[in-house]
Structures are given as structure tokens and as C-alpha cells.
Design an enzyme around this catalytic site. Structure first.
Site, PDB file in Angstrom:
ATOM      1  N   ASP A 125      20.022 -32.871  13.254  1.00  0.00           N
ATOM      2  CA  ASP A 125      20.113 -34.273  13.690  1.00  0.00           C
ATOM      3  C   ASP A 125      19.314 -35.172  12.741  1.00  0.00           C
ATOM      4  OD1 ASP A 125      21.385 -33.475  16.340  1.00  0.00           O
ATOM      5  OD2 ASP A 125      19.493 -32.404  16.416  1.00  0.00           O
ATOM      6  N   HIS A 142      18.157 -31.817  21.713  1.00  0.00           N
ATOM      7  CA  HIS A 142      19.315 -31.680  20.815  1.00  0.00           C
ATOM      8  C   HIS A 142      20.576 -31.816  21.669  1.00  0.00           C
ATOM      9  CE1 HIS A 142      22.128 -30.499  17.785  1.00  0.00           C
ATOM     10  NE2 HIS A 142      22.593 -29.561  18.577  1.00  0.00           N
TER      11      HIS A 142
HETATM   12  N1  LIG Z   1      20.905 -26.855  17.328  1.00  0.00           N
HETATM   13  C1  LIG Z   1      21.899 -27.251  16.551  1.00  0.00           C
HETATM   14  O1  LIG Z   1      21.711 -28.160  15.721  1.00  0.00           O
HETATM   15  C2  LIG Z   1      23.263 -26.652  16.659  1.00  0.00           C
HETATM   16  C3  LIG Z   1      23.541 -25.681  17.576  1.00  0.00           C
HETATM   17  N2  LIG Z   1      24.784 -25.120  17.656  1.00  0.00           N
HETATM   18  C4  LIG Z   1      24.940 -24.024  18.613  1.00  0.00           C
HETATM   19  O2  LIG Z   1      24.798 -22.793  17.897  1.00  0.00           O
HETATM   20  C5  LIG Z   1      25.454 -21.751  18.616  1.00  0.00           C
HETATM   21  C6  LIG Z   1      26.311 -20.923  17.686  1.00  0.00           C
HETATM   22  O3  LIG Z   1      27.380 -21.700  17.176  1.00  0.00           O
HETATM   23  P1  LIG Z   1      28.574 -20.989  16.381  1.00  0.00           P
HETATM   24  O4  LIG Z   1      28.034 -20.049  15.375  1.00  0.00           O
HETATM   25  O5  LIG Z   1      29.485 -22.068  15.954  1.00  0.00           O
HETATM   26  O6  LIG Z   1      29.251 -20.174  17.572  1.00  0.00           O
HETATM   27  P2  LIG Z   1      30.151 -18.875  17.482  1.00  0.00           P
HETATM   28  O7  LIG Z   1      30.787 -18.738  18.824  1.00  0.00           O
HETATM   29  O8  LIG Z   1      31.004 -18.900  16.253  1.00  0.00           O
HETATM   30  O9  LIG Z   1      29.091 -17.701  17.288  1.00  0.00           O
HETATM   31  C7  LIG Z   1      28.217 -17.301  18.295  1.00  0.00           C
HETATM   32  C8  LIG Z   1      27.987 -15.809  18.118  1.00  0.00           C
HETATM   33  O10 LIG Z   1      27.018 -15.403  19.071  1.00  0.00           O
HETATM   34  C9  LIG Z   1      27.410 -14.141  19.541  1.00  0.00           C
HETATM   35  N3  LIG Z   1      26.713 -13.855  20.789  1.00  0.00           N
HETATM   36  C10 LIG Z   1      27.046 -14.197  22.064  1.00  0.00           C
HETATM   37  N4  LIG Z   1      26.173 -13.684  22.940  1.00  0.00           N
HETATM   38  C11 LIG Z   1      25.258 -13.030  22.205  1.00  0.00           C
HETATM   39  C12 LIG Z   1      24.121 -12.268  22.550  1.00  0.00           C
HETATM   40  N5  LIG Z   1      23.749 -12.104  23.816  1.00  0.00           N
HETATM   41  N6  LIG Z   1      23.393 -11.698  21.540  1.00  0.00           N
HETATM   42  C13 LIG Z   1      23.767 -11.832  20.257  1.00  0.00           C
HETATM   43  N7  LIG Z   1      24.864 -12.520  19.876  1.00  0.00           N
HETATM   44  C14 LIG Z   1      25.594 -13.115  20.842  1.00  0.00           C
HETATM   45  C15 LIG Z   1      28.922 -14.247  19.666  1.00  0.00           C
HETATM   46  O11 LIG Z   1      29.537 -12.959  19.746  1.00  0.00           O
HETATM   47  C16 LIG Z   1      29.263 -14.982  18.370  1.00  0.00           C
HETATM   48  O12 LIG Z   1      29.470 -14.093  17.285  1.00  0.00           O
HETATM   49  C17 LIG Z   1      26.217 -22.449  19.737  1.00  0.00           C
HETATM   50  O13 LIG Z   1      25.429 -22.348  20.923  1.00  0.00           O
HETATM   51  C18 LIG Z   1      26.286 -23.878  19.269  1.00  0.00           C
HETATM   52  O14 LIG Z   1      26.457 -24.757  20.366  1.00  0.00           O
HETATM   53  C19 LIG Z   1      25.784 -25.494  16.815  1.00  0.00           C
HETATM   54  C20 LIG Z   1      25.571 -26.471  15.874  1.00  0.00           C
HETATM   55  C21 LIG Z   1      24.308 -27.145  15.746  1.00  0.00           C
HETATM   56  O1  LIG Z   2      27.747 -28.620  20.628  1.00  0.00           O
HETATM   57  C1  LIG Z   2      27.748 -27.928  19.578  1.00  0.00           C
HETATM   58  O2  LIG Z   2      27.958 -26.717  19.533  1.00  0.00           O
HETATM   59  C2  LIG Z   2      27.500 -28.635  18.275  1.00  0.00           C
HETATM   60  C3  LIG Z   2      26.118 -29.047  18.050  1.00  0.00           C
HETATM   61  O3  LIG Z   2      25.175 -28.747  18.750  1.00  0.00           O
HETATM   62  C4  LIG Z   2      25.894 -29.893  16.865  1.00  0.00           C
HETATM   63  O4  LIG Z   2      26.718 -29.877  15.933  1.00  0.00           O
HETATM   64  O5  LIG Z   2      24.894 -30.598  16.835  1.00  0.00           O
END
Ligand SMILES: NC(=O)C1=CN([C@@H]2O[C@H](COP(=O)(O)OP(=O)(O)OC[C@H]3O[C@@H](n4cnc5c(N)ncnc54)[C@H](O)[C@@H]3O)[C@@H](O)[C@H]2O)C=CC1
Ligand SMILES: O=C([O-])CC(=O)C(=O)O
Length: 328
Positions: free
Chosen positions: A160, A188
Site C-alpha cells: 500500500d 491492510h
Molecule cells: N498484504 C498484502 O499486501 C496482500 C495480500 N494478499 C493476500 O495474499 C494471500 C495469497 O495470495 P495469492 O498468492 O494470490 O493466493 P493463491 O490462492 O494463488 O495462493 C495461496 C496459496 O496458499 C496455499 N494455502 C492455503 N492454505 C494453506 C495452508 N494452511 N498452509 C500453507 N499454504 C496454504 C494455497 O494452496 C495456495 O497455493 C491471499 O490471502 C491474498 O488475499 C494479496 C495481495 C496483497
Molecule cells: O484482496 C486481495 O487479495 C488483494 C490485496 O490484498 C491487495 O492487492 O492489496
């Protein structure tokens, strides 16, 4: 003399962010170009084959700094001996699910992973939670890993922060590296408050340069708040590249320090600074030195900012209550 390798855990490593993040770590973008690493990658059993594919690609990429790869679905094996833990794995919201159902799934994941880190991670392991709800997942992790110092448990709001820098740079048509000291306050989530009141561009106050308070107090804020949703709409996938890059920025600055005169935003355990309730994981402006972050103190807060900082704190208090209700 060559440095000893640092063990870095990435959970959810077979997912979108994981796939973008692990090569960055293996190239030295997170911990520096002279720091060897051993990657520990955790995912759940249905993703085991994909995870193994990521491991094969890491081997094929022949990264000179990468001294080993552990790819596993066993949380104990994943957490053993890790110095840095980047928690990207979690349960995403699915159609028709209530907020409480999503919270409940993530609370149980973060409770279990906290216990494994508590028992098996290296002493002084630094933890960064990326998975949403990032602040509250980090809080649960803190609760269930009492021997990990609370200063070592953080969540990602650097994305952010970087989004805010990017918006100002585009608006002023100035290099992003010349913009500094924006602040992300709070959660966030779309309640976060991106604050430019102390930000500068090429040494001058951003407000004076932009000369458009209506934009800075309106569209700028909502654009940063809604940027994640806008990326998901455009890509039909999360902002994996920028989240991975920002996670590297977060850990790099935490471990290696922030440049003189520059602060960054990190979700950290509130000590009551700026009248933010203690006991929340809340994003503050911080500087880092010798592997420790410190909240920047004494910034004047105007009435507009106060209201926004309180509103995002209120949302975090509600999330905390919801998370605790899932524990009982
Ligand atoms: N804080 C931030 O700035 C941001 C946070 N996010 C969050 O990051 C997370 C991941 O996003 P993506 O990689 O796009 O999602 P994704 O769905 O592509 O990957 C998530 C992975 O976590 C795995 N997973 C699920 N439960 C698990 C467990 N208990 N132990 C280990 N692995 C597990 C899934 O199998 C999958 O491979 C989401 O919660 C998303 O909302 C995304 C973008 C920015
Ligand atoms: O909601 C989501 O998974 C995406 C997210 O946190 C971000 O891009 O900041």
C-alpha cells in the site's frame, strides 16, 4: 568470508504470490546480493505437485545464492530452523461465504502455524504475514507464538505504501525514487488511511507540489485503498508481482535498515503510539536499524487524519473481536 545461509520460509509457495516471490528471494532481492539462502516452501497437500514444480524450476534457474530448497506439506518440516517466515498461505474468501467463515478458517491455520513456528523456528525468527486478513492473521500468530518476541511479528502494508508512492510519482511526473515518507495507517483493507501530510517529492512537501487538496483527500486515498481490487478486476488474479516485490522491500529494510531520513510503513504490534489502541497489529510509519523497527514519533496529526486513523483502528478492533469469537 562467505556468510552462512539464512533459512527463509514461504507458506502458500505454490500460489500466485509464492511463484513471484521465491525467485526474488533466491536472487538476493530480499536479503542482499551477498546473502546465501535456503528456501523452505510450504503448501497444502492438494498443491503438492505444483509445489514440486516450483522446486524443479528453482533448481533449473541455477541461482548462485540458493543453497537448498525444502518443499513440503508438513508444517513442522517447513518451520524447522527458519530465520525469516513469510506467511502467504491462507484461505481465500469464496462465493457465498460469510466473513466469519473466512476468519474462522484463517484463525485455525494461523493458530497451527504459530505453534509450529514457536516450537521449531530459529530463535529471533522474523515473521511477515501477507495473507489476508493480514493484520488479524498476524495478531493470531502473535497470540499463539508467545515465545516469539512481539516485535518480530509484522504484516505487509508496504505494498500500500509503494502504491501511494507510485500514485504521487505519476501525478507529479517525477521519479518514484524521489518520493518519500508517505504513511499507511491501520488495516491492510479499504479502511486504510494513506497519508501524504509528511511526504516529500525531490525534497519539497507533496501537498505544495500537488496543489490539489481535493484530489489528495479524495481520489488519491480511494485509489490506494481500492488498488488491490482494481488489480484483481484487471488480471483476474491478485497483485502477485507487486506484493512479492513489496514483501522483499519489507524484510530487506527491516533486516538491513531504512535509509537515513526515510521511513516506511509496516503493520506492527501497537504500543498505543498516536492513541491507536494497544494490542492491535496496525500499520505505522517506522524506521529500521540493526534489525529492529521503531515507530516514528511526534508527527502532527490533523483532524481529518485523526478521523481516518480512528476509523481503521475501529475496523481492526472489530476484526480482532471476530477472530477471538472463532477461537471459542
Ligand atoms: N498484504 C498484502 O499486501 C496482500 C495480500 N494478499 C493476500 O495474499 C494471500 C495469497 O495470495 P495469492 O498468492 O494470490 O493466493 P493463491 O490462492 O494463488 O495462493 C495461496 C496459496 O496458499 C496455499 N494455502 C492455503 N492454505 C494453506 C495452508 N494452511 N498452509 C500453507 N499454504 C496454504 C494455497 O494452496 C495456495 O497455493 C491471499 O490471502 C491474498 O488475499 C494479496 C495481495 C496483497
Ligand atoms: O484482496 C486481495 O487479495 C488483494 C490485496 O490484498 C491487495 O492487492 O492489496
Amino acid at each position: 568470508m562467505a556468510k552462512d545461509p539464512v533459512r527463509v520460509l514461504v507458506t502458500g509457495a505454490a500460489g500466485q504470490i509464492g511463484y513471484a516471490l521465491v525467485p526474488m528471494i533466491a536472487r538476493g532481492i530480499m536479503l542482499g546480493p551477498d546473502q546465501p539462502v535456503i528456501l523452505h516452501m510450504l503448501d497444502i497437500p492438494p498443491a503438492a505437485e505444483a509445489l514440486n514444480g516450483v522446486k524443479m524450476e528453482l533448481v533449473d534457474a541455477a541461482f548462485p545464492l540458493l543453497k537448498g530448497v525444502v518443499a513440503t506439506t508438513d508444517v513442522v518440516e517447513a518451520c524447522t530452523g527458519v530465520n525469516v517466515a513469510v506467511m502467504v498461505g491462507g484461505f481465500p474468501r469464496k462465493e457465498g461465504m460469510e466473513r466469519k467463515d473466512v476468519m474462522s478458517k484463517n484463525v485455525s491455520i494461523y493458530k497451527a502455524q504459530a505453534s509450529a513456528l514457536e516450537k521449531y523456528a530459529a530463535a529471533n525468527c522474523k515473521v511477515l504475514v501477507v495473507a489476508n486478513p493480514a493484520n488479524t492473521n498476524a495478531l493470531i500468530l502473535k497470540e499463539f507464538a508467545p515465545s516469539i518476541p512481539e516485535k518480530n511479528i509484522t504484516c505487509l502494508t508496504r505494498l500500500d505504501h509503494n502504491r501511494a508512492l507510485g500514485q504521487i510519482s505519476e501525478r507529479l511526473n517525477i521519479q518514484v525514487s524521489d518520493v518519500k515518507n508517505v504513511i499507511i495507517w491501520g488495516n491492510h483493507s479499504s479502511s486504510q488511511y494513506p497519508d501524504v501530510n509528511h511526504a516529500t517529492a525531490a525534497g519539497k512537501p507533496v501537498r505544495e507540489l500537488v496543489k490539489d487538496d481535493e484530489w489528495l483527500n479524495g481520489e488519491f486515498i480511494t485509489t490506494v485503498q481500492q488498488r488491490g481490487a482494481a488489480i484483481i478486476k484487471a488480471r483476474r488474479l491478485s497483485s502477485a508481482l507487486s506484493a512479492a516485490s513489496s514483501a522483499c522491500d519489507h524484510i530487506r529494510d527491516w533486516v538491513l535498515g531504512t535509509p537515513e531520513g526515510t521511513w516506511v510503513s509496516m503493520g506492527v504490534y501497537s504500543d498505543g503510539s498516536y492513541n491507536v489502541p494497544a494490542g492491535l497489529i496496525y500499520s505505522f510509519p517506522v524506521t529500521c536499524k540493526n534489525g529492529e523497527w521503531t515507530i516514528v514519533q511526534g508527527l502532527p496529526i490533523d483532524e481529518f487524519s485523526r478521523k481516518k486513523m480512528d476509523a481503521t483502528a475501529e475496523e481492526l478492533s472489530e476484526e480482532k473481536a471476530l477472530a477471538y469469537s472463532c477461537l471459542s
